[in-house]
Write a protein that holds these residues in place. Structure first.
Motif, PDB file in Angstrom:
ATOM      1  N   ASN A  80       1.268   4.505  -2.937  1.00  0.00           N
ATOM      2  CA  ASN A  80       0.496   5.478  -2.387  1.00  0.00           C
ATOM      3  C   ASN A  80       1.725   6.298  -2.940  1.00  0.00           C
ATOM      4  O   ASN A  80       1.475   7.333  -3.316  1.00  0.00           O
ATOM      5  CB  ASN A  80       0.290   5.637  -1.228  1.00  0.00           C
ATOM      6  CG  ASN A  80      -0.960   4.870  -0.593  1.00  0.00           C
ATOM      7  OD1 ASN A  80      -1.688   5.147  -1.765  1.00  0.00           O
ATOM      8  ND2 ASN A  80      -0.688   4.663   0.449  1.00  0.00           N
ATOM      9  N   GLU A  89       0.777  -1.577  -0.166  1.00  0.00           N
ATOM     10  CA  GLU A  89       0.150  -0.015  -0.217  1.00  0.00           C
ATOM     11  C   GLU A  89       0.915   1.182  -0.425  1.00  0.00           C
ATOM     12  O   GLU A  89       0.245   2.006  -0.800  1.00  0.00           O
ATOM     13  CB  GLU A  89      -0.694   0.049   1.085  1.00  0.00           C
ATOM     14  CG  GLU A  89      -2.205   0.653   0.980  1.00  0.00           C
ATOM     15  CD  GLU A  89      -2.661   1.053   2.222  1.00  0.00           C
ATOM     16  OE1 GLU A  89      -3.285   2.097   3.125  1.00  0.00           O
ATOM     17  OE2 GLU A  89      -3.234  -0.080   3.370  1.00  0.00           O
ATOM     18  N   SER A 127       1.438   7.079  -7.032  1.00  0.00           N
ATOM     19  CA  SER A 127       0.851   7.436  -7.464  1.00  0.00           C
ATOM     20  C   SER A 127       1.217   9.217  -7.331  1.00  0.00           C
ATOM     21  O   SER A 127       0.612  10.135  -7.616  1.00  0.00           O
ATOM     22  CB  SER A 127      -0.769   6.736  -7.064  1.00  0.00           C
ATOM     23  OG  SER A 127      -0.299   7.102  -5.686  1.00  0.00           O
TER      24      SER A 127
END
Length: 66
Positions: free
Chosen positions: A30, A26, A33
């Motif tokens: 993050n 995760e 992106s």
């Protein structure tokens, strides 16, 4: 400042211990992106969401689709 592979492995092991194996993917998504948004903002790339293929010019509102 030169890092050896052993030093990098130690840092990665500490990160794994702090965040845990379930949280790392995760965090990676993050960071990826965020970097992509930053790059698009700098280069002025067109807006699109993750996973959407760019299929040509946008449809006009008065065109009926489907």
């Amino acid at each position: 400042m030169d890092f050896s592979p052993i030093q990098l492995l130690i840092v990665l092991a500490i990160i794994l211990l702090v965040f845990g194996a379930k949280k790392l993917p995760e965090i990676g998504r993050n960071l990826g992106s965020g970097a992509r948004e930053f790059k698009d903002g700098i280069t002025g790339a067109s807006d699109h969401t993750d996973g959407d293929a760019i299929s040509g010019p946008p449809k006009r509102e008065d065109e009926k689709v489907g």
